[in-house]
Design a protein around this motif. Structure first.
Motif, PDB file in Angstrom:
ATOM      1  N   ALA A 105       0.698  -1.415  -0.102  1.00  0.00           N
ATOM      2  CA  ALA A 105       0.035  -0.101   0.048  1.00  0.00           C
ATOM      3  C   ALA A 105       0.877   1.156  -0.011  1.00  0.00           C
ATOM      4  N   PHE A 106       2.054   1.221   0.759  1.00  0.00           N
ATOM      5  CA  PHE A 106       2.913   2.321   0.693  1.00  0.00           C
ATOM      6  C   PHE A 106       3.387   2.516  -0.570  1.00  0.00           C
ATOM      7  N   VAL A 107       3.933   1.485  -1.279  1.00  0.00           N
ATOM      8  CA  VAL A 107       4.689   1.530  -2.519  1.00  0.00           C
ATOM      9  C   VAL A 107       3.595   2.365  -3.404  1.00  0.00           C
ATOM     10  N   ASN A 112       1.878   6.886  -6.643  1.00  0.00           N
ATOM     11  CA  ASN A 112       0.635   7.873  -7.021  1.00  0.00           C
ATOM     12  C   ASN A 112       1.042   9.216  -6.787  1.00  0.00           C
ATOM     13  N   PHE A 113       1.839   9.278  -5.746  1.00  0.00           N
ATOM     14  CA  PHE A 113       2.239  10.808  -5.267  1.00  0.00           C
ATOM     15  C   PHE A 113       3.096  11.531  -5.925  1.00  0.00           C
ATOM     16  N   ASN A 114       4.187  10.580  -6.408  1.00  0.00           N
ATOM     17  CA  ASN A 114       5.376  10.949  -7.410  1.00  0.00           C
ATOM     18  C   ASN A 114       4.776  11.339  -8.947  1.00  0.00           C
ATOM     19  N   ALA A 116       1.746  12.329  -9.213  1.00  0.00           N
ATOM     20  CA  ALA A 116       0.889  13.855  -9.126  1.00  0.00           C
ATOM     21  C   ALA A 116       2.049  14.874  -8.949  1.00  0.00           C
ATOM     22  N   GLU A 117       3.208  14.711  -8.229  1.00  0.00           N
ATOM     23  CA  GLU A 117       4.062  15.864  -8.099  1.00  0.00           C
ATOM     24  C   GLU A 117       4.877  16.144  -9.333  1.00  0.00           C
ATOM     25  N   LYS A 118       4.957  15.061 -10.078  1.00  0.00           N
ATOM     26  CA  LYS A 118       5.622  15.325 -11.555  1.00  0.00           C
ATOM     27  C   LYS A 118       4.578  16.149 -12.294  1.00  0.00           C
ATOM     28  N   ALA A 119       3.200  15.836 -12.399  1.00  0.00           N
ATOM     29  CA  ALA A 119       2.260  16.554 -13.072  1.00  0.00           C
ATOM     30  C   ALA A 119       2.299  17.778 -12.966  1.00  0.00           C
TER      31      ALA A 119
END
Length: 277
Positions: A105-107, A112-114, A116-119
């Motif tokens: 779940a962490f991975v 997903n966050f990475n 979103a951050e890139k976007a």
């Protein structure tokens, strides 16, 4: 300039933006882009805060799992009963399975966050690029003048004592900015000519064209340049130097008039309160 206008003319832009859009052709597009970017920025901020909270909770769980794992291993190694050992081993196995699921779940959350951050970074770059499509640069060279205004001096602020030696004590106002000026020519001689100001289109480096910007936009940038010139002068100590210069000039002046002792004090709000009372 546009950033400040979005704040200063917020009500006008909400109810009747037509006149502003006519004078500032790029404002409508800038406002739209700024709104979209701020919405993206707020969304990413909330996502970041949620992710930070998730990380904190995850690492606390991980620490708890490790603590329980060590405890179970100790109990297994010290257990003398086979049945009890099997129960403990099943608990340890369940704990490991749960830990693996938490890591998965962490991975997934991290990926997903990475993304979103890139976007968001891409949108930020695009927003900054768009802002530069109509970017006017004003290079200004000028003067900022500061001094003391003595017109408002009252009798209560001037004390003269001629009992033993001629003595004068004056309470004068703090120095203030008197003028900020950017002339068309900063230096104009036969050998040297330096313009007081120049306007450039930052994107291409080409000279200003009346087709690119309205007079209102150009004047807004000029006004901004004057404000920056004044602020820079203040930061470099103009008012402090004006204070010292005014004090020494007045002391010398009154000595020339025949005063033996001259004392100059600068007026503050506290002084004014005392005098008014």
């Amino acid at each position: 300039v546009y950033n400040e206008m979005l704040v200063e003319f917020k009500d006008s832009l909400n109810f009747n933006p037509t006149a502003l859009y006519e004078n500032y052709p790029g404002l409508e597009r800038y406002r739209k882009d700024a709104r979209e970017f701020r919405a993206d920025e707020l969304f990413f901020k909330n996502k970041s805060e949620s992710y930070e909270l998730f990380l904190t909770e995850y690492y606390l769980k991980l620490e708890d799992y490790r603590s329980k794992e060590l405890e179970l291993k100790k109990e297994i190694s010290s257990s003398g009963s086979k049945s009890e050992r099997k129960k403990l081993e099943r608990r340890l196995s369940d704990l490991k399975d749960k830990t693996i699921e938490e890591k998965k779940a962490f991975v997934k959350r991290k990926d997903n966050f990475n993304k979103a951050e890139k976007a968001f970074r891409g949108k930020k770059i695009d927003f900054r690029k768009e802002r530069k499509t109509r970017n006017l640069v004003y290079i200004g060279r000028g003067w900022v003048k500061a001094g003391i205004n003595l017109k408002g001096l009252t009798d209560e602020e001037i004390f003269i004592d001629d009992s033993d030696s001629l003595y004068i004590h004056i309470l004068i106002p703090e120095p203030e900015i008197l003028d900020v000026d950017i002339n068309p020519w900063f230096i104009y001689t036969e050998k040297k000519k330096i313009k007081g100001f120049e306007l450039f289109i930052a994107k291409t480096g080409s000279m200003l064209s009346s087709e690119n910007f309205t007079d209102v936009e150009i004047n807004s940038v000029k006004h901004k340049c004057k404000l920056r010139l004044e602020q820079n002068a203040i930061e470099k100590g103009l008012l402090r130097n004006a204070k010292s210069s005014a004090s020494s000039t007045l002391v010398n002046f009154f000595h020339l008039l025949g005063f033996d002792k001259v004392k100059i004090n600068f007026k503050t709000s506290d002084h004014q309160v005392v005098l008014n009372n």
